[in-house]
Design a protein around this motif. Structure first.
Motif, PDB file in Angstrom:
ATOM      1  N   SER A  61     -98.025  24.264  -1.075  1.00  0.00           N
ATOM      2  CA  SER A  61     -98.429  23.033  -0.375  1.00  0.00           C
ATOM      3  C   SER A  61     -99.248  22.160  -1.308  1.00  0.00           C
ATOM      4  CB  SER A  61     -99.269  23.378   0.866  1.00  0.00           C
ATOM      5  OG  SER A  61     -98.474  23.906   1.895  1.00  0.00           O
ATOM      6  N   THR A 112    -102.186  15.171  13.480  1.00  0.00           N
ATOM      7  CA  THR A 112    -100.997  15.868  13.007  1.00  0.00           C
ATOM      8  C   THR A 112     -99.921  14.804  12.908  1.00  0.00           C
ATOM      9  OG1 THR A 112    -101.687  17.800  14.243  1.00  0.00           O
ATOM     10  CG2 THR A 112     -99.391  17.751  13.509  1.00  0.00           C
ATOM     11  N   ALA A 140     -98.085  18.406   7.372  1.00  0.00           N
ATOM     12  CA  ALA A 140     -97.280  19.563   6.940  1.00  0.00           C
ATOM     13  C   ALA A 140     -95.802  19.207   6.819  1.00  0.00           C
ATOM     14  CB  ALA A 140     -97.458  20.714   7.926  1.00  0.00           C
ATOM     15  N   HIS A 141     -95.323  18.369   7.733  1.00  0.00           N
ATOM     16  CA  HIS A 141     -93.885  18.083   7.767  1.00  0.00           C
ATOM     17  C   HIS A 141     -93.512  16.796   7.040  1.00  0.00           C
ATOM     18  CE1 HIS A 141     -93.123  21.395  10.554  1.00  0.00           C
ATOM     19  NE2 HIS A 141     -94.316  21.103  11.047  1.00  0.00           N
ATOM     20  N   ASP A 173    -103.035  16.511   8.950  1.00  0.00           N
ATOM     21  CA  ASP A 173    -102.120  17.620   8.711  1.00  0.00           C
ATOM     22  C   ASP A 173    -100.727  16.996   8.646  1.00  0.00           C
ATOM     23  OD1 ASP A 173    -100.332  19.670   8.905  1.00  0.00           O
ATOM     24  OD2 ASP A 173    -101.333  20.701  10.560  1.00  0.00           O
ATOM     25  N   TYR A 224     -93.703  18.157  14.755  1.00  0.00           N
ATOM     26  CA  TYR A 224     -92.699  19.089  14.241  1.00  0.00           C
ATOM     27  C   TYR A 224     -91.307  18.449  14.244  1.00  0.00           C
ATOM     28  CZ  TYR A 224     -91.763  23.960  12.975  1.00  0.00           C
ATOM     29  OH  TYR A 224     -91.468  25.107  12.286  1.00  0.00           O
ATOM     30  N   HIS A 249     -93.387  23.184   0.756  1.00  0.00           N
ATOM     31  CA  HIS A 249     -92.297  24.144   0.961  1.00  0.00           C
ATOM     32  C   HIS A 249     -91.431  23.826   2.174  1.00  0.00           C
ATOM     33  CE1 HIS A 249     -94.171  26.430   4.370  1.00  0.00           C
ATOM     34  NE2 HIS A 249     -95.293  25.996   3.844  1.00  0.00           N
ATOM     35  N   LYS A 250     -91.920  22.963   3.072  1.00  0.00           N
ATOM     36  CA  LYS A 250     -91.118  22.706   4.278  1.00  0.00           C
ATOM     37  C   LYS A 250     -89.963  21.740   4.005  1.00  0.00           C
ATOM     38  CE  LYS A 250     -94.723  23.484   7.764  1.00  0.00           C
ATOM     39  NZ  LYS A 250     -94.404  24.883   8.116  1.00  0.00           N
ATOM     40  N   SER A 281     -97.092  20.570   3.547  1.00  0.00           N
ATOM     41  CA  SER A 281     -96.356  21.788   3.183  1.00  0.00           C
ATOM     42  C   SER A 281     -95.183  21.364   2.312  1.00  0.00           C
ATOM     43  CB  SER A 281     -95.819  22.489   4.431  1.00  0.00           C
ATOM     44  OG  SER A 281     -96.855  22.990   5.219  1.00  0.00           O
ATOM     45  N   GLY A 284    -100.308  27.862   1.503  1.00  0.00           N
ATOM     46  CA  GLY A 284     -99.775  26.990   2.540  1.00  0.00           C
ATOM     47  C   GLY A 284    -100.743  25.918   3.004  1.00  0.00           C
ATOM     48  N   THR A 285    -100.228  25.096   3.907  1.00  0.00           N
ATOM     49  CA  THR A 285    -101.036  24.039   4.511  1.00  0.00           C
ATOM     50  C   THR A 285    -102.175  24.650   5.319  1.00  0.00           C
ATOM     51  OG1 THR A 285     -99.306  22.410   4.428  1.00  0.00           O
ATOM     52  CG2 THR A 285    -100.843  22.193   6.260  1.00  0.00           C
ATOM     53  N   THR A 286    -101.943  25.861   5.795  1.00  0.00           N
ATOM     54  CA  THR A 286    -102.996  26.593   6.495  1.00  0.00           C
ATOM     55  C   THR A 286    -104.286  26.567   5.667  1.00  0.00           C
ATOM     56  OG1 THR A 286    -101.382  28.005   7.575  1.00  0.00           O
ATOM     57  CG2 THR A 286    -103.597  28.921   7.321  1.00  0.00           C
ATOM     58  N   HIS A 322    -101.856  22.367  14.965  1.00  0.00           N
ATOM     59  CA  HIS A 322    -101.516  23.715  14.499  1.00  0.00           C
ATOM     60  C   HIS A 322    -102.742  24.619  14.610  1.00  0.00           C
ATOM     61  CE1 HIS A 322    -100.573  26.773  11.290  1.00  0.00           C
ATOM     62  NE2 HIS A 322     -99.425  26.735  11.920  1.00  0.00           N
TER      63      HIS A 322
HETATM   64  C1  LIG Z   1     -98.090  20.986  11.958  1.00  0.00           C
HETATM   65  C2  LIG Z   1     -98.269  22.190  11.104  1.00  0.00           C
HETATM   66  N1  LIG Z   1     -99.391  22.333  10.395  1.00  0.00           N
HETATM   67  C3  LIG Z   1     -99.618  23.389   9.595  1.00  0.00           C
HETATM   68  C4  LIG Z   1     -98.686  24.383   9.490  1.00  0.00           C
HETATM   69  C5  LIG Z   1     -98.970  25.556   8.581  1.00  0.00           C
HETATM   70  O1  LIG Z   1     -98.315  25.328   7.377  1.00  0.00           O
HETATM   71  P1  LIG Z   1     -98.104  26.463   6.277  1.00  0.00           P
HETATM   72  O2  LIG Z   1     -96.995  27.313   6.777  1.00  0.00           O
HETATM   73  O3  LIG Z   1     -97.713  25.670   5.060  1.00  0.00           O
HETATM   74  O4  LIG Z   1     -99.369  27.195   6.116  1.00  0.00           O
HETATM   75  C6  LIG Z   1     -97.492  24.309  10.221  1.00  0.00           C
HETATM   76  C7  LIG Z   1     -96.500  25.393  10.127  1.00  0.00           C
HETATM   77  O5  LIG Z   1     -95.511  25.428  10.783  1.00  0.00           O
HETATM   78  C8  LIG Z   1     -97.272  23.179  11.043  1.00  0.00           C
HETATM   79  O6  LIG Z   1     -96.152  23.049  11.765  1.00  0.00           O
END
Ligand SMILES: Cc1ncc(COP(=O)(O)O)c(C=O)c1O
Length: 476
Positions: free
Chosen positions: A235, A167, A197-198, A195, A171, A225-226, A223, A89-91, A115
């Protein structure tokens, strides 16, 4: 542009399968021959491709074959110098980019509503964050985006900042002036880590906001996957320019990620890249029109209101609110009664994430009927508008380094007596989802008053476990 019609990992896995291989290797399900009957039907088509780093299948952490080719196509599509697949994941990408760019004691300017993986990265690096507050979105009553002037002021005040972490989008799909911000940071030699992610689909043409990569950001994590058709945990990380050392990022990626990366996830990432590359301008236009038709359908439903998209907002994100005072949670529960499952609810909003698939978008005509039915049957106690508009310091530093915080003990004290103490926990009221107190931040009268007002209103919090009893955790 390279030939984006290729799908190198699919080709390699097919060629491997054609050899009818006998498995004397991990994983233990032996291409699906050994498995629990109870769940086999769900896994049977995936297990044969759940392989490992066998001859011809490359190695994510030292890619030189089909994974390397797939990652090269990825960087070509996104316009990055170098890109990698992430299977955690993006994590994992956020952690790696921070650890690679920020060293102990480095000042890093960070968006306050980030996040938790960003905060965890800062903790691991023992960096010295300075938090900038995002704007408040009065329509959604949530955290908005950071504005150019405040970022510029922060960069001016901390000219040696090693990195700026953003970010983008939030979201709810709202972007902002990323170009000006990246330029201002680069003028001072500050790396911009995003980040995203979205926003993995922001590379699409037409009505989609631009990716931070286009604005020149140094590292961007998405991400896949999102919003793309990719498996959960899949990711991408993209690296650009000279302010982030690609070698260090690769080093941390192999430290943070599994040494047995999932081939189904990696293959889905290669396929998602191929899917995006085949998305023409014409298709993107029809998709936009289909999303607009869905929004129009929602506009026609009684008792709810569509939150009209902001400029530079993602057309795949759609937000509705009750006009009868029901919470987002009540609306979400009513929709679930009709089999309609949404991405999230907060006290005011329900967020839908729309698909990239145009055929699926067309099917949503029928779903509008279920949504209409659900809205008619919403249950709950309508409440009055939330009268609080939170405020935060434009810039906030922490009183202790993360290492010091690790070494200190914690105790709970009455919130009313906590002025001047150092918070040992995050407290984030929802809405607006911005931490009102950061772990390591000095507690002021203003914090106490705001928290007491939120408590009096019965607000929901993340963190602040004993706030209900009027207590807050502080460092000793
Ligand atoms: C802004 C943001 N960054 C990072 C993440 C983490 O992403 P991942 O679930 O791909 O690890 C999320 C997950 O919801 C997110 O909303």
């Amino acid at each position: 542009m390279k030939d984006q019609r290729n799908i190198p990992l699919l080709k390699a896995i097919r060629e491997f399968e054609e050899k009818a291989p006998v498995s004397f290797h991990v994983p233990g399900h032996k291409s699906g021959r050994v498995f629990n009957e109870a769940g086999y039907k769900y896994f049977q088509s995936v297990l044969p491709i759940d392989v490992t780093e066998l001859t011809g299948l490359d190695d994510l952490h030292a890619a030189e074959g089909p994974i390397k080719e797939a990652e090269t196509l990825l960087s070509d599509l996104y316009g990055a110098d170098e890109s990698h697949f992430l299977v955690n994941g993006t994590t994992s990408g956020n952690l790696a980019m921070i650890l690679a760019v920020c060293s102990e004691g480095d000042v890093v300017i960070v968006q306050r509503n980030c996040h938790k993986s960003i905060l965890h990265g800062l903790m691991l690096a023992n960096a010295k964050p300075v938090f900038i507050s995002p704007g408040y979105d009065p329509e959604m009553k949530t955290a908005g985006t950071v504005n150019f002037k405040e970022v510029e002021a922060a960069l001016h005040r901390y000219p040696n900042a090693k990195a700026l972490i953003l970010t983008y989008p939030n979201y709810y799909g709202v972007g902002g002036d990323i170009e000006g911000i990246v330029e201002a940071a680069h003028e001072r030699g500050t790396a911009v880590l995003v980040d995203e992610a979205h926003g993995a689909h922001f590379v699409l043409p037409g009505a989609f906001p631009d990716s931070a990569l286009k604005a020149g950001a140094d590292v961007v994590v998405q991400s896949a996957h999102k919003t793309l058709p990719a498996m959960t945990m899949g990711s991408y990380i993209h690296i650009n320019g000279r302010l982030a050392d690609a070698g260090r990022i690769r080093f941390y990626l192999q430290m943070i990620q599994s040494s047995s990366p999932s081939y189904p996830i990696m293959l889905s990432l290669d396929l998602a890249r191929h899917y995006l590359a085949g998305y023409t301008e014409e298709l993107a236009d029809s998709l936009y029109r289909a999303t607009e038709a869905f929004r129009e359908g929602l506009r026609g439903i009684q008792d709810i209101k569509l939150v009209e998209p902001a400029a530079k907002a993602d057309p795949l994100k759609v937000v509705i609110q009750s006009v009868k005072g029901y919470s987002g949670y009540d609306l979400q529960a009513a929709l679930e009664q009709q089999g309609v499952y949404t991405e999230l609810a907060d006290p005011f909003n329900v967020l839908f994430v729309l698909p990239l698939g145009i055929e699926q978008m067309k099917e949503f005509e029928k779903v509008l009927t279920s949504i209409r039915k659900g809205i008619k049957e919403v249950r709950g106690t309508p409440s009055l508008d939330h009268p609080l508009k939170p405020h935060f310091p434009a810039l906030a530093e922490l009183a202790y380094s993360y290492r010091e915080m690790d070494l200190r003990s914690i105790k709970y004290i009455p919130l009313k007596d906590s002025r001047g103490r150092i918070a040992a926990e995050f407290v984030t009221p929802y809405p607006p989802g911005i931490p009102l107190l950061l772990k390591g931040e000095k507690i002021t009268d203003d914090h106490i008053e705001q928290l007491q007002s939120y408590l009096a209103l019965g607000a929901r919090f993340h963190g602040g476990e004993r706030l209900g009893k009027g207590e807050i955790a502080v460092f000793i």
